[in-house]
Design a protein around this motif. Structure first.
Motif, PDB file in Angstrom:
ATOM      1  N   GLU A 127       0.851  -1.200   0.000  1.00 42.68           N
ATOM      2  CA  GLU A 127       0.000   0.000   0.000  1.00 42.68           C
ATOM      3  C   GLU A 127       0.883   1.245   0.000  1.00 42.68           C
ATOM      4  OE1 GLU A 127      -4.073  -1.399   2.276  1.00 42.68           O
ATOM      5  OE2 GLU A 127      -2.607  -0.229   3.383  1.00 42.68           O
ATOM      6  N   ASN A 128       0.553   2.171  -0.852  1.00 47.49           N
ATOM      7  CA  ASN A 128       1.325   3.400  -0.961  1.00 47.49           C
ATOM      8  C   ASN A 128       0.370   4.564  -0.690  1.00 47.49           C
ATOM      9  OD1 ASN A 128       2.763   5.666  -2.211  1.00 47.49           O
ATOM     10  ND2 ASN A 128       4.204   4.081  -2.871  1.00 47.49           N
ATOM     11  N   TRP A 129       0.465   5.126   0.526  1.00 43.50           N
ATOM     12  CA  TRP A 129      -0.487   6.170   0.943  1.00 43.50           C
ATOM     13  C   TRP A 129       0.090   7.554   0.641  1.00 43.50           C
ATOM     14  CZ3 TRP A 129      -5.324   5.273   3.305  1.00 43.50           C
ATOM     15  CH2 TRP A 129      -5.628   3.929   3.537  1.00 43.50           C
ATOM     16  N   THR A 130      -0.738   8.376   0.003  1.00 44.46           N
ATOM     17  CA  THR A 130      -0.253   9.670  -0.453  1.00 44.46           C
ATOM     18  C   THR A 130      -1.356  10.704  -0.257  1.00 44.46           C
ATOM     19  OG1 THR A 130       0.528  10.754  -2.459  1.00 44.46           O
ATOM     20  CG2 THR A 130      -0.788   8.822  -2.812  1.00 44.46           C
ATOM     21  N   ASP A 131      -1.324  11.801  -1.033  1.00 41.87           N
ATOM     22  CA  ASP A 131      -2.377  12.797  -0.853  1.00 41.87           C
ATOM     23  C   ASP A 131      -3.300  12.903  -2.054  1.00 41.87           C
ATOM     24  OD1 ASP A 131      -0.542  13.909  -2.505  1.00 41.87           O
ATOM     25  OD2 ASP A 131      -0.041  15.615  -1.226  1.00 41.87           O
ATOM     26  N   VAL A 132      -3.284  11.900  -2.909  1.00 36.29           N
ATOM     27  CA  VAL A 132      -4.273  11.834  -4.000  1.00 36.29           C
ATOM     28  C   VAL A 132      -4.975  10.479  -3.938  1.00 36.29           C
ATOM     29  CG1 VAL A 132      -3.360  13.440  -5.728  1.00 36.29           C
ATOM     30  CG2 VAL A 132      -2.435  11.134  -5.614  1.00 36.29           C
ATOM     31  N   SER A 133      -6.204  10.447  -4.442  1.00 41.16           N
ATOM     32  CA  SER A 133      -7.000   9.222  -4.319  1.00 41.16           C
ATOM     33  C   SER A 133      -6.691   8.238  -5.430  1.00 41.16           C
ATOM     34  CB  SER A 133      -8.480   9.571  -4.292  1.00 41.16           C
ATOM     35  OG  SER A 133      -8.765  10.247  -3.104  1.00 41.16           O
ATOM     36  N   GLY A 134      -5.421   8.061  -5.745  1.00 39.49           N
ATOM     37  CA  GLY A 134      -5.050   7.070  -6.744  1.00 39.49           C
ATOM     38  C   GLY A 134      -4.486   7.706  -7.989  1.00 39.49           C
ATOM     39  N   PHE A 135      -4.400   6.898  -9.014  1.00 33.45           N
ATOM     40  CA  PHE A 135      -3.844   7.352 -10.279  1.00 33.45           C
ATOM     41  C   PHE A 135      -4.945   8.099 -11.023  1.00 33.45           C
ATOM     42  CE2 PHE A 135      -2.763   6.581 -14.748  1.00 33.45           C
ATOM     43  CZ  PHE A 135      -1.537   7.208 -14.755  1.00 33.45           C
ATOM     44  N   LEU A 136      -4.793   9.391 -11.095  1.00 28.50           N
ATOM     45  CA  LEU A 136      -5.864  10.190 -11.685  1.00 28.50           C
ATOM     46  C   LEU A 136      -5.839  10.053 -13.202  1.00 28.50           C
ATOM     47  CD1 LEU A 136      -5.502  13.358  -9.438  1.00 28.50           C
ATOM     48  CD2 LEU A 136      -6.994  11.382  -9.131  1.00 28.50           C
ATOM     49  N   LEU A 137      -7.014  10.093 -13.756  1.00 25.36           N
ATOM     50  CA  LEU A 137      -7.136   9.895 -15.196  1.00 25.36           C
ATOM     51  C   LEU A 137      -6.446  11.004 -15.991  1.00 25.36           C
ATOM     52  CD1 LEU A 137      -8.731   7.571 -16.512  1.00 25.36           C
ATOM     53  CD2 LEU A 137     -10.391   9.277 -17.177  1.00 25.36           C
ATOM     54  N   ALA A 138      -6.348  12.176 -15.393  1.00 28.15           N
ATOM     55  CA  ALA A 138      -5.650  13.282 -16.070  1.00 28.15           C
ATOM     56  C   ALA A 138      -5.013  14.156 -15.003  1.00 28.15           C
ATOM     57  CB  ALA A 138      -6.641  14.090 -16.899  1.00 28.15           C
ATOM     58  N   ASP A 139      -4.103  15.018 -15.408  1.00 27.16           N
ATOM     59  CA  ASP A 139      -3.388  15.898 -14.491  1.00 27.16           C
ATOM     60  C   ASP A 139      -4.369  16.896 -13.848  1.00 27.16           C
ATOM     61  OD1 ASP A 139      -1.810  17.835 -13.317  1.00 27.16           O
ATOM     62  OD2 ASP A 139      -0.286  17.780 -14.902  1.00 27.16           O
ATOM     63  N   PRO A 140      -4.462  16.903 -12.495  1.00 24.76           N
ATOM     64  CA  PRO A 140      -5.430  17.801 -11.846  1.00 24.76           C
ATOM     65  C   PRO A 140      -5.116  19.288 -12.041  1.00 24.76           C
ATOM     66  CG  PRO A 140      -4.058  16.694 -10.208  1.00 24.76           C
ATOM     67  CD  PRO A 140      -3.713  16.086 -11.532  1.00 24.76           C
ATOM     68  N   ARG A 141      -3.884  19.601 -12.516  1.00 34.56           N
ATOM     69  CA  ARG A 141      -3.587  21.011 -12.822  1.00 34.56           C
ATOM     70  C   ARG A 141      -4.234  21.420 -14.130  1.00 34.56           C
ATOM     71  NH1 ARG A 141       2.645  19.971 -12.053  1.00 34.56           N
ATOM     72  NH2 ARG A 141       1.839  18.217 -13.217  1.00 34.56           N
ATOM     73  N   ILE A 142      -4.659  20.424 -14.912  1.00 33.22           N
ATOM     74  CA  ILE A 142      -5.284  20.722 -16.208  1.00 33.22           C
ATOM     75  C   ILE A 142      -6.790  20.471 -16.153  1.00 33.22           C
ATOM     76  CG2 ILE A 142      -5.313  20.129 -18.673  1.00 33.22           C
ATOM     77  CD1 ILE A 142      -2.398  19.307 -18.441  1.00 33.22           C
ATOM     78  N   VAL A 143      -7.168  19.342 -15.550  1.00 39.44           N
ATOM     79  CA  VAL A 143      -8.595  18.984 -15.477  1.00 39.44           C
ATOM     80  C   VAL A 143      -9.021  19.099 -14.018  1.00 39.44           C
ATOM     81  CG1 VAL A 143     -10.214  17.062 -15.703  1.00 39.44           C
ATOM     82  CG2 VAL A 143      -8.427  17.395 -17.423  1.00 39.44           C
ATOM     83  N   GLU A 144     -10.149  19.777 -13.775  1.00 39.82           N
ATOM     84  CA  GLU A 144     -10.589  19.946 -12.404  1.00 39.82           C
ATOM     85  C   GLU A 144     -11.152  18.636 -11.852  1.00 39.82           C
ATOM     86  OE1 GLU A 144     -13.481  22.844  -9.967  1.00 39.82           O
ATOM     87  OE2 GLU A 144     -12.958  23.485 -12.009  1.00 39.82           O
ATOM     88  N   ASN A 145     -10.686  18.237 -10.680  1.00 41.27           N
ATOM     89  CA  ASN A 145     -11.167  17.011 -10.028  1.00 41.27           C
ATOM     90  C   ASN A 145     -11.292  15.807 -10.939  1.00 41.27           C
ATOM     91  OD1 ASN A 145     -11.419  17.877  -7.436  1.00 41.27           O
ATOM     92  ND2 ASN A 145     -13.417  18.840  -7.848  1.00 41.27           N
ATOM     93  N   PRO A 146     -10.214  15.389 -11.543  1.00 38.69           N
ATOM     94  CA  PRO A 146     -10.331  14.220 -12.420  1.00 38.69           C
ATOM     95  C   PRO A 146     -10.634  12.962 -11.606  1.00 38.69           C
ATOM     96  CG  PRO A 146      -8.029  14.798 -12.110  1.00 38.69           C
ATOM     97  CD  PRO A 146      -8.830  15.864 -11.414  1.00 38.69           C
ATOM     98  N   VAL A 147     -11.306  12.000 -12.215  1.00 43.84           N
ATOM     99  CA  VAL A 147     -11.591  10.755 -11.490  1.00 43.84           C
ATOM    100  C   VAL A 147     -10.321   9.908 -11.453  1.00 43.84           C
ATOM    101  CG1 VAL A 147     -14.021  10.705 -12.142  1.00 43.84           C
ATOM    102  CG2 VAL A 147     -12.353   9.484 -13.545  1.00 43.84           C
ATOM    103  N   ALA A 148     -10.285   8.974 -10.489  1.00 45.82           N
ATOM    104  CA  ALA A 148      -9.138   8.057 -10.404  1.00 45.82           C
ATOM    105  C   ALA A 148      -9.515   6.777 -11.124  1.00 45.82           C
ATOM    106  CB  ALA A 148      -8.820   7.772  -8.948  1.00 45.82           C
ATOM    107  N   ILE A 149      -8.504   6.137 -11.665  1.00 44.70           N
ATOM    108  CA  ILE A 149      -8.756   4.888 -12.369  1.00 44.70           C
ATOM    109  C   ILE A 149      -8.698   3.743 -11.347  1.00 44.70           C
ATOM    110  CG2 ILE A 149      -6.314   4.577 -13.046  1.00 44.70           C
ATOM    111  CD1 ILE A 149      -9.130   3.954 -15.419  1.00 44.70           C
ATOM    112  N   GLY A 150      -9.630   2.795 -11.438  1.00 42.48           N
ATOM    113  CA  GLY A 150      -9.720   1.729 -10.438  1.00 42.48           C
ATOM    114  C   GLY A 150      -8.547   0.769 -10.487  1.00 42.48           C
ATOM    115  N   THR A 151      -8.239   0.272 -11.688  1.00 40.35           N
ATOM    116  CA  THR A 151      -7.179  -0.724 -11.830  1.00 40.35           C
ATOM    117  C   THR A 151      -6.326  -0.400 -13.040  1.00 40.35           C
ATOM    118  OG1 THR A 151      -8.748  -2.349 -11.037  1.00 40.35           O
ATOM    119  CG2 THR A 151      -6.740  -3.214 -12.000  1.00 40.35           C
ATOM    120  N   ILE A 152      -5.031  -0.564 -12.890  1.00 36.43           N
ATOM    121  CA  ILE A 152      -4.129  -0.334 -14.019  1.00 36.43           C
ATOM    122  C   ILE A 152      -3.012  -1.378 -13.917  1.00 36.43           C
ATOM    123  CG2 ILE A 152      -2.726   1.416 -12.773  1.00 36.43           C
ATOM    124  CD1 ILE A 152      -2.723   2.957 -15.518  1.00 36.43           C
ATOM    125  N   THR A 153      -2.460  -1.815 -15.039  1.00 36.17           N
ATOM    126  CA  THR A 153      -1.377  -2.808 -14.947  1.00 36.17           C
ATOM    127  C   THR A 153      -0.033  -2.075 -14.852  1.00 36.17           C
ATOM    128  OG1 THR A 153      -0.995  -2.967 -17.312  1.00 36.17           O
ATOM    129  CG2 THR A 153      -2.683  -4.418 -16.401  1.00 36.17           C
TER     130      THR A 153
END
Ligand code: ASP
Length: 444
Positions: free
Chosen positions: A203-229
């Motif tokens: 587990e890697n705990w940080t200050d974002v809710s996962g791997f965001l679908l896009a850069d939050p500096r560009i897209v407001e509140n992007p969703v996080a992707i559930g699973t990625i390889t």
């Protein structure tokens, strides 16, 4: 079930964050091996303790020791000690660090003390054992990690332990001196520990809710992707996305251990699970939208060239000899088009052009500058064609000019070239198109 759990600097930046960490750990007793970073920034004006230690050392080495900096470091830890009512001789610990630096312990030693002190405090707060990574994470004389020796030592020291804190970011050289990984390297320590203890999950705990679908500096509140390889993440990271230290992937990938990225400030969010391989899906899902600015396209034309001439290879060799990476672009007969990083290319433009003229005598060479690449990752059998169709029509609708299209990559559905100035709008337009169609998986 056994978990290795790494907390980043912002997750342990102050007493209140330590409290969040303790409740996360109490919720799940399988979280046994804890890898802390040094205290990070509490807000955008703040400093990371690691940076303060680097500054303190650099001043000292130039004969300008700055006691204020050590004071600032002390204040950061004092807030944690007081806030958690810990019993710790901070004054003594800082004095010992100061003396060791003066005795020549080195810059890496100074930088590593951020993790060391945070680890000592966290271990005391949790009532866990403390393992100094100087005794179990080993580097060779050249500064390269010794993975086998490290794995063995971590196994010996950790197997069967119930709760242990192992600070991230550093280890030791054969001489016993402290050596750090590159910045952000606690991720690597976490991965090494996860592998050594055969964890079921890292587990890697940080200050974002996962791997965001896009850069939050560009897209407001992007969703996080559930699973990625791992592979998908690697491809997106090569194209500019950043979540984890790149080298942190290898140890756990090798051992087939999934990584779960979670948010210390929103533990209820699902986060992103990074897995060795994903279920093949008949449908299509987006795994990320990322990219990089600052490219140019070099078009070299020679109508009379034949495949047997070795024309393409000669040009690629000329760029490689000057250490300029390049990506071939789809191009017509008689033309070779290459995408190169603009700044690096321009620094050596004369030498590249004269090299090409001398070696392949082209009819013409043209340059298209100020380009950006937008990469879209997608999974599923139909991903490539569906994504391509949608990306192209979304950009056309928004009047964004597409300069190049490339679909040859493994796990990226496509990479498109647009003008630099259109980069952010292109990312937003593509994001909105896919999210509106609900292709991505929102975390909560
Ligand atoms: N504290 C170190 C840094 O700031 C290492 C880490 O946080 O992973 O880079």
């Amino acid at each position: 079930m056994r978990k290795a759990v790494k907390f980043g600097g912002s997750s342990l930046a102050c007493a209140a964050q330590f409290q969040k960490v303790r409740s996360i750990l109490r919720e799940d007793p399988s979280r046994r091996y804890i890898i802390p970073s040094a205290p990070g920034r509490r807000d955008s004006q703040d400093f990371k303790v690691t940076d303060l230690f680097y500054r303190y050392y650099d001043h000292w080495v130039h004969g300008r020791e700055d006691p204020d900096l050590l004071g600032q470091i002390g204040t950061r830890y004092q807030e944690i000690i007081r806030g958690l009512s810990l019993d710790f001789d901070l004054k003594g610990a800082l004095e010992e660090i100061r003396q060791n630096i003066q005795a020549g312990a080195g810059r890496d030693y100074a930088a590593s003390r951020g993790e060391y002190l945070n680890g000592r405090l966290l271990a005391q707060y949790l009532g866990f054992a403390f393992l100094d990574p100087a005794e179990a994470v080993f580097f060779d004389e050249t500064g390269a990690l010794r993975p086998e020796a490290t794995d063995l030592a971590l196994k010996q020291r950790l197997t069967g332990c119930v709760g242990t804190v192992i600070p991230g970011f550093y280890g030791s050289l054969p001489s016993g001196r402290i050596k750090t990984f590159s910045r952000g390297g606690s991720d690597i320590t976490g991965a090494l520990v996860a592998k050594a203890v055969s964890a079921d999950l890292y587990e890697n705990w940080t200050d974002v809710s996962g791997f965001l679908l896009a850069d939050p500096r560009i897209v407001e509140n992007p969703v996080a992707i559930g699973t990625i390889t791992y592979q998908e993440l690697h491809e997106l990271a090569c194209m500019g996305a950043c979540v984890l230290h790149e080298d942190a992937i290898f140890p756990v990938k090798e051992a087939g251990i999934p990584i779960h990225i979670k948010n210390t400030n929103r533990p209820q969010d699902l986060g992103t699970l990074i897995v060795p391989s994903a279920e093949p899906k008949p449908s299509c899902s987006i795994t990320g939208i990322t990219g990089k600015k600052g490219y140019c396209a070099l078009n070299i034309r020679k109508a009379s060239q034949k495949a047997s001439d070795g024309f393409d290879q000669t040009v690629l060799d000329i760029l490689e000899a000057r250490d300029i990476p390049c990506e071939p672009l789809p191009s017509g007969a008689g033309t070779l088009s290459l995408l190169v990083p603009q700044e690096r290319y321009l620094k050596q433009e004369h030498s590249v052009l004269s090299g090409i003229h001398r070696s392949v005598q082209p009819d013409s060479i043209s340059l298209e500058s100020d380009l950006a690449l937008v990469a879209i990752g997608g999974r599923g059998n139909r991903a490539k064609s569906l994504i391509a169709g949608n990306v192209i029509s979304a950009l056309e609708d928004a009047n964004i000019h597409i300069r190049t299209i490339n679909q040859g990559m493994e796990d990226l559905a496509m990479v498109i070239g647009v003008y630099d100035r259109d980069f952010e709008s292109a990312v937003r337009v593509i994001y909105n198109r896919f999210i509106r169609q609900d292709w991505a998986h929102a975390p909560s």
